[in-house]
Design a protein around this motif. Structure first.
Motif, short mmCIF file in Angstrom:
data_model
loop_
_atom_site.label_atom_id
_atom_site.label_comp_id
_atom_site.label_asym_id
_atom_site.label_seq_id
_atom_site.Cartn_x
_atom_site.Cartn_y
_atom_site.Cartn_z
N ALA A 76 0.81 -1.21 0.00
CA ALA A 76 0.00 0.00 0.00
C ALA A 76 0.85 1.27 0.00
O ALA A 76 0.39 2.32 -0.45
N TYR B 118 -0.73 2.71 -3.16
CA TYR B 118 -1.83 1.81 -2.80
C TYR B 118 -1.59 0.47 -3.47
O TYR B 118 -0.86 0.37 -4.47
N VAL C 108 -5.29 3.93 6.10
CA VAL C 108 -6.32 3.46 5.17
C VAL C 108 -7.72 3.89 5.58
O VAL C 108 -8.63 3.94 4.75
N HIS D 235 -4.09 5.58 1.74
CA HIS D 235 -3.35 4.61 0.93
C HIS D 235 -4.32 3.57 0.36
O HIS D 235 -4.25 2.37 0.66
N THR D 236 -5.22 4.05 -0.47
CA THR D 236 -6.27 3.21 -1.04
C THR D 236 -6.50 3.60 -2.49
O THR D 236 -6.02 4.65 -2.95
N GLY E 271 -2.97 -2.07 4.65
CA GLY E 271 -3.42 -1.53 3.37
C GLY E 271 -3.72 -2.58 2.33
O GLY E 271 -3.99 -2.24 1.17
#
Length: 768
Positions: free
Chosen positions: A50, A112, A146, A364-365, A681
């Motif tokens: 991530a 991510y 996240v 972090h997506t 993540g």
């Protein structure tokens, strides 16, 4: 010739879809069905982390693998332009938000799981996958954030280390000073904190792109599943750094879009670049796991909402604090989605004052963007859940508090604090009708019967309004062909909605012939210079108006040609069943003959471009009834009723299909669907094994009817309908769930999705 008179398949007729025969007999052509000679296949190497620094140590083994033709990394494509949002936000201090662009390929850092680091082209996808395993990459994973609610915590890791925080932008609308003054004097205040869960848009057909470079023309030919070829042409041209006319974009059949296929994704310019370098057709097709990781996600908001009321339950002001997850980068329309949505915050209610703050945050997506309804479902969910809480706070019934606060028909046109101008609406009338159709008054009898079986039953409603078919236009071009058919070209893009049928109905009614003789053409930038594509429920409301106008112009031209041929007056000519005849006689001339009689092409061609100055505002009431098993937490939707106001209905069958589909997506969000990341993540819902889609068994028969009040902003009176089902459904379902859990266990707040585990845990906690 169809024996049905043309009036029976014009506006308002429930004719069957023209396009379905090809689709159900396997003759449809989607992007992945195209396979030109010499075609190569591409595969994207994606980050398993991530957030990580990385270095590509060696690609020689991958590049030298038998069957591999090309390996691209960031250093090879420095000339390609990163993907940038088209909708930066003007912030309260007057500055414009600084976008964090999506790199076509990442260079040294990923943000991510699924971020792209390399592009491999080979004889087959399996060979490219094998080659990816041979790439030597060093990864240095770092700490991540996240959760949307944690993004602004100063202790959370930064998604972009050079930034001061994870704040992507701040937007405000309304009058804060006035709103705070109203709250200070309010007799009652109701408040809720709500989560609008992150979703993956699971269309049937995953994304795909096929690119060829044509050296003789010095341009590309691209086939891609999209929601509009002209918009795609523009964004692709920007990515490639070339003039848009150097890229021909075509879209054939599309297996669902829902907003998510509107965008230019990094795989598309990479495919074009590879095709140019290799002088061979290159195709990239997404697999389902990639789809979960890489296609823009939807929703993911946290909202704190408050309403100020007087002693009689009249709404005086509303205050919203919304945090919207943007993902690791700002996607094409990402910031626009929550900012558009909050303009509809006051819903169908007369609320004088409003103050709203929207903060977009990086996590972090996977980046987020438009998903069916694009901000308006989120807004409807907030206001309709909050109105139920207001009723409870005031000790009023849910329908009574609505009636006390509805904007009345006499107040139309009505401008909201969000600067939306509602032209028509009879909200109390469709709510009352929906409650009657749903058997609202007899609900207690059904609840008692459920209780006798150990179940708890709840009923909920939502009275929604949305803005769609926004100001603008969509030109339409008609031409009579030598065989007597009519060719209609338009720049929208069907994604399965039935454009070929709806447009054909509108044209056929004006031209006096069977709708099967109207050929609708979309999806080729070489055939039309411009087009607005499909999104925001715009196609039929905007495009249909131009189709009707162009058809009327063409009809007059054909009558003039016929008058010359029949030595009559054009005013005496009528168009009937593909002929032009002198009214009241048996003297006629066929359309084929009229084409031959034309002295110049313009004699049998027509176009129109009718501009609409304001959005349309479809509205309606959804009533949902649920039954919950306290021992398992399973929620079953047992009854569903809708009464909608779409202004004018073009085709009731098509309309019902759109509404039903939107409701199913809403039920899925409420009860089964949720994107989940673990603390590192990792996307733990990256397949249908873990991401639960609604099944046919989850959906009851849907009772649907319209109570239409024609729009005054649309020339045909139409209000857009494509997204409405997804807008009214979530608050109706969750209000029903809360009604059941609240009355039985005192649980007056639960977030989506109300999965069995979530519901069971809430019940156990309430039981102590």
């Amino acid at each position: 010739m169809n024996e049905i008179a043309h009036a029976k398949f014009g506006m308002g007729a429930s004719v069957r879809r023209k396009e379905d025969n090809a689709l159900i007999t396997g003759k449809g052509r989607f992007t992945d069905d195209f396979a030109p000679e010499g075609q190569l296949h591409a595969y994207v190497v994606r980050s398993p982390h991530a957030y990580a620094n990385f270095s590509i140590v060696d690609i020689s083994a991958a590049a030298g693998h038998p069957g591999v033709h090309l390996v691209l990394t960031a250093k090879d494509i420095a000339h390609l332009v990163p993907l940038r949002t088209q909708t930066p936000v003007k912030q309260p201090d007057g500055t414009t938000s600084v976008p964090r662009d999506i790199p076509v390929l990442c260079d040294g850092i990923v943000r991510y799981v699924g971020d792209a680091v390399a592009f491999i082209v080979a004889d087959s996808v399996s060979i490219a996958r094998d080659a990816a395993e041979l790439m030597e990459i060093d990864w240095e994973p770092m700490d991540v954030v996240v959760e949307t609610g944690a993004a602004l915590n100063p202790a959370s890791p930064l998604v972009h280390a050079e930034a001061e925080s994870n704040l992507a932008f701040t937007g405000e609308i309304g009058d804060r000073a006035r709103t705070e003054a109203v709250f200070a004097k309010a007799a009652k205040v109701a408040s809720l904190t709500l989560v609008n869960n992150r979703l993956v848009c699971n269309y049937i057909e995953p994304r795909s792109c096929l690119a060829e470079f044509l050296p003789d023309e010095d341009r590309w030919s691209v086939i891609v599943g999209s929601q509009g070829v002209h918009g795609m042409q523009g964004t692709l041209a920007r990515s490639m750094g070339v003039a848009r006319e150097r890229i021909r974009v075509r879209t054939a059949d599309v297996g669902g879009g829902f907003g998510t296929k509107s965008f230019n994704y990094r795989e598309y310019p990479l495919t074009l670049e590879a095709a140019r370098r290799l002088s061979r057709p290159v195709k990239w097709t997404c697999d389902r796991t990639e789809h979960f990781q890489a296609d823009a996600h939807g929703r993911d908001n946290i909202t704190i909402a408050r309403t100020a009321m007087n002693g009689e339950g009249k709404f005086l002001a509303i205050e919203i604090d919304l945090v919207a997850a943007m993902g690791a980068y700002l996607h094409q329309f990402g910031p626009y989605i929550p900012m558009l949505g909050v303009t509809m915050t006051t819903g169908v209610y007369d609320i004088p004052a409003m103050a709203i703050r929207v903060r977009g945050v990086y996590t972090h997506t996977t980046p987020t963007d438009a998903y069916r309804g694009a901000g308006r479902p989120e807004a409807a969910y907030v206001i309709e859940r909050l109105v139920d809480e207001c009723a409870r706070k005031m000790g009023l019934s849910r329908e009574e508090i609505r009636r006390r606060n509805f904007i009345s028909p006499q107040q139309m046109p009505y401008t909201t604090p969000g600067k939306r101008m509602y032209d028509t609406g009879e909200f109390d009338a469709h709510m009352t009708l929906a409650m009657e159709r749903a058997g609202w008054a007899d609900f207690s009898t059904r609840a008692q019967a459920a209780k006798a079986e150990g179940k708890v039953r709840g009923i909920g409603l939502a009275t929604y309004i949305e803005a769609c078919a926004f100001a603008g236009s969509e030109p339409a071009f008609l031409a009579l062909k030598p065989d007597g058919m009519i060719e209609l070209k338009i720049g929208t893009q069907t994604n399965g909605q039935g454009h070929a049928t709806a447009y054909a109905q509108l044209a056929a009614e004006k031209l006096g012939l069977d709708y099967a003789r109207i050929e609708v053409r979309q999806g080729d930038t070489d055939e039309l210079a411009s087009g607005g594509g499909t999104g925001g429920s715009r196609s039929v409301p905007l495009g249909g108006v131009s189709v009707v106008a162009a058809s009327e112009i063409l009809a007059e031209k054909l009558k003039k040609l016929a008058a010359d041929e029949l030595e009559s007056s054009a005013g005496d000519i009528e168009l009937v069943e593909g002929t032009a005849r002198i009214a009241g006689t048996d003297r006629f001339v066929t359309f084929e003959k009229l084409f031959t009689a034309a002295k110049k092409p313009d004699d049998v061609m027509a176009d129109a471009n009718i501009r609409q100055a304001e959005a349309t505002y479809p509205n309606g009431t959804h009533v949902c009834e649920v039954e919950i098993d306290p021992e398992t937490g399973v929620v079953e939707v047992v009854d569903y009723t809708i009464v909608d106001d779409f202004g004018v209905t073009v085709n009731p069958i098509l309309l019902a299909g759109q509404v039903h589909g939107g409701v199913v997506q809403g039920i899925g969000q409420c009860l089964t669907e949720e994107v989940r990341y673990d603390e590192s993540g990792q996307l733990v819902t990256a397949s249908f094994m873990d991401y639960s889609m609604p099944l046919a068994s989850h959906i009851p028969p849907i009772r649907f009817e319209t109570r239409n009040v024609p729009s005054t902003t649309n020339a045909l009176g139409i209000k857009g309908a494509g997204e409405a089902g997804s807008i009214g459904s979530c608050p109706a379902v969750m209000n029903a769930v809360v009604d059941a859990l609240g009355n039985a266990f005192g649980i007056w707040q639960i977030d989506m999705p109300a999965t069995p585990q979530h519901v069971w845990n809430a019940i156990q906690k309430a039981r102590g």
